[in-house]
Design an enzyme around this catalytic site. Structure first.
Site, PDB file in Angstrom:
ATOM      1  N   ASP A 116      37.635 -40.520 -11.637  1.00 46.15           N
ATOM      2  CA  ASP A 116      37.057 -41.861 -11.528  1.00 46.15           C
ATOM      3  C   ASP A 116      37.434 -42.578 -10.229  1.00 46.15           C
ATOM      4  O   ASP A 116      37.539 -43.808 -10.197  1.00 46.15           O
ATOM      5  CB  ASP A 116      37.474 -42.743 -12.726  1.00 46.15           C
ATOM      6  CG  ASP A 116      37.053 -42.124 -14.048  1.00 46.15           C
ATOM      7  OD1 ASP A 116      36.004 -41.464 -14.068  1.00 46.15           O
ATOM      8  OD2 ASP A 116      37.773 -42.313 -15.044  1.00 46.15           O
TER       9      ASP A 116
ATOM     10  N   LYS B  91      33.876 -40.903  -6.687  1.00 46.87           N
ATOM     11  CA  LYS B  91      33.227 -39.736  -6.054  1.00 46.87           C
ATOM     12  C   LYS B  91      31.706 -39.916  -6.023  1.00 46.87           C
ATOM     13  O   LYS B  91      31.055 -39.621  -5.032  1.00 46.87           O
ATOM     14  CB  LYS B  91      33.575 -38.446  -6.839  1.00 46.87           C
ATOM     15  CG  LYS B  91      35.071 -38.146  -6.866  1.00 46.87           C
ATOM     16  CD  LYS B  91      35.383 -36.939  -7.730  1.00 46.87           C
ATOM     17  CE  LYS B  91      35.171 -37.166  -9.216  1.00 46.87           C
ATOM     18  NZ  LYS B  91      36.085 -38.106  -9.846  1.00 46.87           N
TER      19      LYS B  91
ATOM     20  N   GLY C 219      31.811 -38.722 -15.412  1.00 44.68           N
ATOM     21  CA  GLY C 219      30.944 -39.900 -15.419  1.00 44.68           C
ATOM     22  C   GLY C 219      30.958 -40.474 -14.024  1.00 44.68           C
ATOM     23  O   GLY C 219      31.976 -41.000 -13.579  1.00 44.68           O
ATOM     24  N   HIS C 220      29.866 -40.301 -13.303  1.00 47.86           N
ATOM     25  CA  HIS C 220      29.804 -40.750 -11.913  1.00 47.86           C
ATOM     26  C   HIS C 220      28.815 -41.912 -11.824  1.00 47.86           C
ATOM     27  O   HIS C 220      27.625 -41.744 -12.084  1.00 47.86           O
ATOM     28  CB  HIS C 220      29.385 -39.587 -11.007  1.00 47.86           C
ATOM     29  CG  HIS C 220      30.358 -38.437 -11.056  1.00 47.86           C
ATOM     30  ND1 HIS C 220      30.131 -37.225 -10.481  1.00 47.86           N
ATOM     31  CD2 HIS C 220      31.584 -38.341 -11.628  1.00 47.86           C
ATOM     32  CE1 HIS C 220      31.162 -36.428 -10.695  1.00 47.86           C
ATOM     33  NE2 HIS C 220      32.057 -37.078 -11.401  1.00 47.86           N
TER      34      HIS C 220
HETATM   35  P1  GDP Z   1      33.772 -41.048 -10.223  1.00 50.78           P
HETATM   36  O1  GDP Z   1      33.923 -40.431 -11.563  1.00 50.78           O
HETATM   37  O2  GDP Z   1      34.816 -40.597  -9.257  1.00 50.78           O
HETATM   38  O3  GDP Z   1      32.388 -40.906  -9.645  1.00 50.78           O
HETATM   39  O4  GDP Z   1      34.019 -42.614 -10.416  1.00 50.78           O
HETATM   40  P2  GDP Z   1      33.416 -43.539 -11.598  1.00 50.78           P
HETATM   41  O5  GDP Z   1      32.004 -43.790 -11.299  1.00 50.78           O
HETATM   42  O6  GDP Z   1      33.770 -43.005 -12.921  1.00 50.78           O
HETATM   43  O7  GDP Z   1      34.319 -44.834 -11.421  1.00 50.78           O
HETATM   44  C1  GDP Z   1      34.328 -45.555 -10.239  1.00 50.78           C
HETATM   45  C2  GDP Z   1      33.836 -46.997 -10.554  1.00 50.78           C
HETATM   46  O8  GDP Z   1      34.141 -47.834  -9.469  1.00 50.78           O
HETATM   47  C3  GDP Z   1      32.338 -47.087 -10.740  1.00 50.78           C
HETATM   48  O9  GDP Z   1      32.058 -48.071 -11.700  1.00 50.78           O
HETATM   49  C4  GDP Z   1      31.835 -47.507  -9.372  1.00 50.78           C
HETATM   50  O10 GDP Z   1      30.613 -48.243  -9.428  1.00 50.78           O
HETATM   51  C5  GDP Z   1      32.949 -48.382  -8.921  1.00 50.78           C
HETATM   52  N1  GDP Z   1      33.186 -48.389  -7.462  1.00 50.78           N
HETATM   53  C6  GDP Z   1      33.080 -47.384  -6.568  1.00 50.78           C
HETATM   54  N2  GDP Z   1      33.488 -47.777  -5.358  1.00 50.78           N
HETATM   55  C7  GDP Z   1      33.845 -49.070  -5.471  1.00 50.78           C
HETATM   56  C8  GDP Z   1      34.388 -50.035  -4.562  1.00 50.78           C
HETATM   57  O11 GDP Z   1      34.642 -49.775  -3.388  1.00 50.78           O
HETATM   58  N3  GDP Z   1      34.665 -51.273  -5.075  1.00 50.78           N
HETATM   59  C9  GDP Z   1      34.445 -51.596  -6.372  1.00 50.78           C
HETATM   60  N4  GDP Z   1      34.742 -52.806  -6.773  1.00 50.78           N
HETATM   61  N5  GDP Z   1      33.950 -50.712  -7.242  1.00 50.78           N
HETATM   62  C10 GDP Z   1      33.663 -49.472  -6.803  1.00 50.78           C
HETATM   63  P1  IMO Z   2      35.114 -37.929 -13.462  1.00 49.17           P
HETATM   64  O1  IMO Z   2      34.331 -36.786 -12.874  1.00 49.17           O
HETATM   65  C1  IMO Z   2      38.627 -39.319 -15.627  1.00 49.17           C
HETATM   66  C2  IMO Z   2      40.263 -36.654 -18.667  1.00 49.17           C
HETATM   67  C3  IMO Z   2      40.182 -37.103 -20.103  1.00 49.17           C
HETATM   68  C4  IMO Z   2      41.446 -36.466 -20.646  1.00 49.17           C
HETATM   69  C5  IMO Z   2      41.483 -35.135 -19.916  1.00 49.17           C
HETATM   70  C6  IMO Z   2      40.914 -33.979 -20.711  1.00 49.17           C
HETATM   71  O2  IMO Z   2      34.272 -39.048 -13.939  1.00 49.17           O
HETATM   72  O3  IMO Z   2      36.188 -38.343 -12.528  1.00 49.17           O
HETATM   73  P2  IMO Z   2      38.413 -33.271 -21.279  1.00 49.17           P
HETATM   74  O4  IMO Z   2      37.359 -33.980 -22.036  1.00 49.17           O
HETATM   75  O5  IMO Z   2      38.047 -32.946 -19.868  1.00 49.17           O
HETATM   76  O6  IMO Z   2      38.956 -32.070 -21.998  1.00 49.17           O
HETATM   77  O7  IMO Z   2      39.639 -34.320 -21.221  1.00 49.17           O
HETATM   78  O8  IMO Z   2      40.731 -35.308 -18.729  1.00 49.17           O
HETATM   79  N1  IMO Z   2      38.972 -36.620 -17.946  1.00 49.17           N
HETATM   80  C7  IMO Z   2      38.628 -37.517 -17.021  1.00 49.17           C
HETATM   81  N2  IMO Z   2      39.246 -38.632 -16.599  1.00 49.17           N
HETATM   82  N3  IMO Z   2      37.466 -38.937 -15.054  1.00 49.17           N
HETATM   83  C8  IMO Z   2      36.836 -37.810 -15.437  1.00 49.17           C
HETATM   84  O9  IMO Z   2      35.760 -37.323 -14.797  1.00 49.17           O
HETATM   85  C9  IMO Z   2      37.386 -37.060 -16.503  1.00 49.17           C
HETATM   86  N4  IMO Z   2      37.032 -35.931 -17.154  1.00 49.17           N
HETATM   87  C10 IMO Z   2      38.008 -35.667 -18.026  1.00 49.17           C
HETATM   88  O10 IMO Z   2      40.210 -38.509 -20.197  1.00 49.17           O
HETATM   89  O11 IMO Z   2      42.569 -37.201 -20.227  1.00 49.17           O
HETATM   90 MG    MG Z   3      34.099 -41.043 -13.564  1.00 51.26          MG
END
Ligand code: GDP
Ligand code: IMO
Ligand code: MG
Length: 415
Positions: free
Chosen positions: A13, A16, A40-41
């Site tokens: 999270d 990416k 979850g991106h």
């Molecule tokens: P990922 O799994 O690495 O793709 O990241 P996620 O999407 O799960 O979580 C990142 C969260 O931060 C998302 O809700 C993005 O919309 C948000 N986000 C990304 N870059 C920024 C930033 O520079 N500032 C803020 N405030 N939010 C951001």
């Molecule tokens: P993205 O791509 C954050 C965590 C789960 C748990 C552990 C194992 O959005 O960064 P799983 O369901 O994979 O067997 O769970 O890994 N986890 C993540 N945490 N971002 C993710 O993906 C994750 N995918 C799995 O919360 O701790």
């Molecule tokens: Mg994510």
């Protein structure tokens, strides 16, 4: 031409999805190589939010071809749901016939195992990721290519249930009814057949034709099956090396590696997190950063930037640079902290030990700043924020090449 790689440096999270989407206009192909719909991106473009789980984050760029590689565990149900959001995916999305299927019984086993573990639960996403990879490694999994012959696959799945009845009994999972299962598999074939192909050949051809390829990591380095905080990890190789096996490319095919880090740190699920702040600062980071999981909606645990874990991850992945995300979330803090060492058994260490359970963070404080949100050049950042970025670069020994100051695609500083 070599492929560039985006990899999560912390516990997932990191942002990416935003960076892959921002950079996708410079690439012909965007590929996922591991993980499943546990990912979850989130991407925001002009105020519209997209949540992606299996489809690569290049999908919002109409020019980019998106590839789901062999290393992914694919839930047909989940990707079909996701595909509905986008039109004209044929010819823009390809799924490896060698990727393993993550079927509904994998999620049931995942959830049952977690329940049995009680307070030792990993805190998985409950999406069946561990059991699907376990089947793959145990050589009892089914592959996406088998969806093209639903009748045969249906028979094989029922046979698998019969052979493993004792195990399924423990989890109270009944053998699927043949007619229902066949109908489900035929539905998957109908929706997915146009997208299933040998992606190894597709990616090799693109490499040979000097197409620009971006590899999109899921999860993060600290969740890696080998190098993360085992057993509180996911079940795939989340580090850059995983992109090779997960796509069928060789190490020499990889060019620039960009590690994605938040300007602070979060983790979802259980397991050690040395720089976690369970006090008011952690709460405030969670609120300002809207730290709720994209996949499960769970509140993320929050804390300060961990330079030791970042240095470790940077070396493991071969990072050429870091993308420092969510700098704006630190706006308004009087003081921000960076974990610059760990204390272990009364001694200060500057490396990541194999077991993180007993380490305590050693912090360095930095003066906070008022407002970095929306900055698009380094010069627009407050002086203190600039100093924070330069300090992170210095402490982690890795260049900061990108800074992100809001969820929006264009609020990004490319240095
Ligand atoms: P990922 O799994 O690495 O793709 O990241 P996620 O999407 O799960 O979580 C990142 C969260 O931060 C998302 O809700 C993005 O919309 C948000 N986000 C990304 N870059 C920024 C930033 O520079 N500032 C803020 N405030 N939010 C951001
Ligand atoms: P993205 O791509 C954050 C965590 C789960 C748990 C552990 C194992 O959005 O960064 P799983 O369901 O994979 O067997 O769970 O890994 N986890 C993540 N945490 N971002 C993710 O993906 C994750 N995918 C799995 O919360 O701790
Ligand atoms: Mg994510």
């Amino acid at each position: 031409m070599q492929a560039d790689l985006i990899v999560g440096i912390q516990w997932g999270d990191e942002g990416k999805g935003k960076i892959v989407d921002r950079l996708a206009c410079e690439y012909d192909m965007v590929c996922r190589s591991q993980g499943g719909h546990n990912a979850g991106h989130t991407i925001w473009v002009d105020g519209v939010k997209y949540a992606l789980h299996l489809i690569p984050s290049g999908v919002l760029n109409p020019e980019a071809i998106n590839v789901v590689g062999n290393g992914v565990v694919l839930s047909p149900e989940s990707i079909i749901k996701e595909m509905v959001q986008f039109e004209g995916l044929e010819g823009r999305l390809y799924i490896s016939d060698k990727a393993h299927l993550n079927l509904s019984y994998h999620a049931l086993i995942d959830q049952a195992k977690e329940r049995c573990k009680g307070d030792k639960a990993i805190g998985t996403t409950g999406k069946g990721i561990g059991p699907a990879y376990a089947d793959k490694i145990s050589r009892t999994g089914f592959r996406v290519g088998e969806l093209l012959n639903p009748e045969k696959l249906c028979g094989a799945i029922i046979e698998y249930f019969e052979q493993n009845r004792a195990v399924f009994d423990v989890y109270e999972i009944p053998t699927p009814k043949k007619t229902e299962l066949l109908k489900e598999l035929e539905g998957y074939k109908e929706k997915l057949a146009p997208f299933i192909t040998d992606t190894t050949q597709l990616v090799w051809k693109a490499l040979d034709e000097n197409k620009r390829i971006l590899l999109e990591g899921a999860q993060g380095t600290m969740l890696d099956i080998d190098h993360g905080t085992y057993p509180y990890v996911t079940s795939s190789s989340t580090v850059s090396a995983g992109a090779c096996t997960g796509l069928g490319i060789n190490p020499k095919d990889i060019g620039k590696v960009t590690g994605i880090v938040k300007a602070y740190c979060t983790r979802v699920g259980n397991g050690p997190f040395p720089s976690e702040d369970i006090g008011k600062d952690g709460k405030r980071l969670g609120e300002q950063g809207h730290e709720f999981g994209t996949t499960t909606g769970r509140a993320r645990r929050c804390g300060w930037f961990d330079a030791i874990a970042t240095k470790y991850a940077s070396r493991l992945n071969g990072c050429d640079e870091l993308a420092l995300m969510k700098l704006d979330v630190l706006d308004g803090f009087d003081e921000v902290k960076v974990c610059i060492a760990y204390e272990l058994n009364g001694e200060e260490i500057d490396y990541l030990p194999s077991n993180l359970e007993d380490v305590k963070p050693v912090y360095k404080s930095f003066k906070g700043w008022d407002k970095s949100v929306g900055a698009r050049t380094f010069d627009e950042l407050p002086k203190e924020a600039q100093e924070y970025v330069l300090a992170i670069q210095e402490i982690t020994k890795t260049k900061v090449g990108i800074i992100s100051t809001s969820p929006e695609r264009d609020d990004t500083i490319i240095l």
